[in-house]
Design a protein around this motif. Structure first.
Motif, PDB file in Angstrom:
ATOM      1  N   TYR A 193       0.808  -1.217   0.000  1.00  0.00           N
ATOM      2  CA  TYR A 193       0.000   0.000   0.000  1.00  0.00           C
ATOM      3  C   TYR A 193       0.843   1.270   0.000  1.00  0.00           C
ATOM      4  O   TYR A 193       0.305   2.360  -0.212  1.00  0.00           O
ATOM      5  N   THR A 194       2.153   1.154   0.286  1.00  0.00           N
ATOM      6  CA  THR A 194       3.009   2.332   0.403  1.00  0.00           C
ATOM      7  C   THR A 194       4.327   2.103  -0.330  1.00  0.00           C
ATOM      8  O   THR A 194       4.719   0.956  -0.598  1.00  0.00           O
ATOM      9  N   HIS A 253      -2.787   5.163  -3.411  1.00  0.00           N
ATOM     10  CA  HIS A 253      -1.921   4.084  -2.938  1.00  0.00           C
ATOM     11  C   HIS A 253      -1.303   3.308  -4.099  1.00  0.00           C
ATOM     12  O   HIS A 253      -0.176   2.811  -3.993  1.00  0.00           O
ATOM     13  N   ALA A 291       1.730   5.184  -5.123  1.00  0.00           N
ATOM     14  CA  ALA A 291       2.791   5.001  -4.131  1.00  0.00           C
ATOM     15  C   ALA A 291       3.508   3.671  -4.336  1.00  0.00           C
ATOM     16  O   ALA A 291       4.747   3.598  -4.273  1.00  0.00           O
TER      17      ALA A 291
END
Length: 274
Positions: free
Chosen positions: A30-31, A72, A75
């Motif tokens: 997610y990051t 996300h 990212a």
């Protein structure tokens, strides 16, 4: 100027070609920092709508928005050099019509640079999958337990126990393959059925709570690392327990701040000597 070309990420065609050859290693991300840590070891990074529960504290994935997935997704793409990156289409962004699905998928592809999108559904979504694939959008399917349908399915539960339910999942998987998906997730499905479906399809199946016979496996990364303290499904294996490590580190930090031991001299800036 460097003579080394930048490494290209694995494509959806590369993932499809792994069927019967290599196991597909997949985790959610997610990051950017987590994507960078996972990238050398994973073939596919899934920006799952599970982020609603893992990062945002939601009870289900139903409240996740397209804006959240785009942010996300971008990212994760920034942190991925090797792994294929797939972004979930969130609930409500593709079910209304195949045209709406295309616009949602187009946005995610353009704004994030991801390699494809994932959507949940079987026979009822086959026409949409075919529509997207014909227009250049690689699709990762998802059958069995479908978290976006938790409100109509009666909660999070394993699937395929009755003959009728098992037959529906068989039809769903076949329909999504025939519609052109490059791979599909089989979630929360009884092991013999997941094994049977995997053997029957020409595209890779990625299991989560399914079978070791699936062509690959996916888990939520926070579950793998022991960072998510919510509900722990039976199919989760924690390969680390980082939650207590984080808590202990923060406790030490708090004690040093309160005792006046942090920051120490070496953590401060002093005037330069003239």
């Amino acid at each position: 100027m460097s003579t080394h070309a930048k490494q290209k990420r694995l494509t959806t065609a590369s993932i499809r070609a792994m069927k019967g050859r290599d196991r597909v290693v997949c985790l959610t991300a997610y990051t950017t920092p987590i994507a960078r840590l996972l990238d050398p070891h994973c073939d596919l990074l899934l920006v799952g709508d599970s982020l609603g529960m893992v990062l945002y504290g939601m009870d289900t994935t139903v409240g996740v928005t397209l804006d959240m997935m785009a942010a996300h997704g971008l990212a994760v793409v920034r942190g991925a050099e090797r792994a294929c990156v797939i972004v979930d289409l969130p609930f409500g962004s593709y079910q209304v019509s195949k045209e709406r699905a295309f616009l949602s998928a187009l946005r995610l592809m353009q704004e994030t640079g991801c390699d494809g999108v994932k959507l949940e559904g079987g026979e009822e979504m086959a026409e949409t999958v075919e529509f997207l694939v014909a227009r250049g959008i690689p699709v990762f399917g998802h059958v069995g337990l479908m978290p976006q349908l938790v409100n109509t399915a009666g909660g999070f539960r394993s699937m395929g126990h009755s003959d009728a339910e098992a037959e529906k999942i068989r039809r769903d998987a076949a329909a999504i393959e025939q519609a052109g998906a490059f791979a599909l997730v089989i979630e929360g499905t009884v092991e013999p059925l997941a094994r049977e479906i995997t053997a029957s399809l020409s595209v890779p199946t990625i299991g989560i709570g399914a079978s070791v016979a699936c062509d690959g496996q996916v888990l939520v990364v926070d579950d793998v690392l022991g960072l998510f303290d919510g509900f722990k499904p039976k199919f989760v294996k924690r390969f680390a327990e980082l939650g207590p490590v984080v808590s202990s580190a923060v406790q030490s930090y708090a004690l040093e701040v309160r005792d006046g031991r942090f920051p120490a001299h070496e953590h401060t800036f002093q005037p330069r000597k003239r």
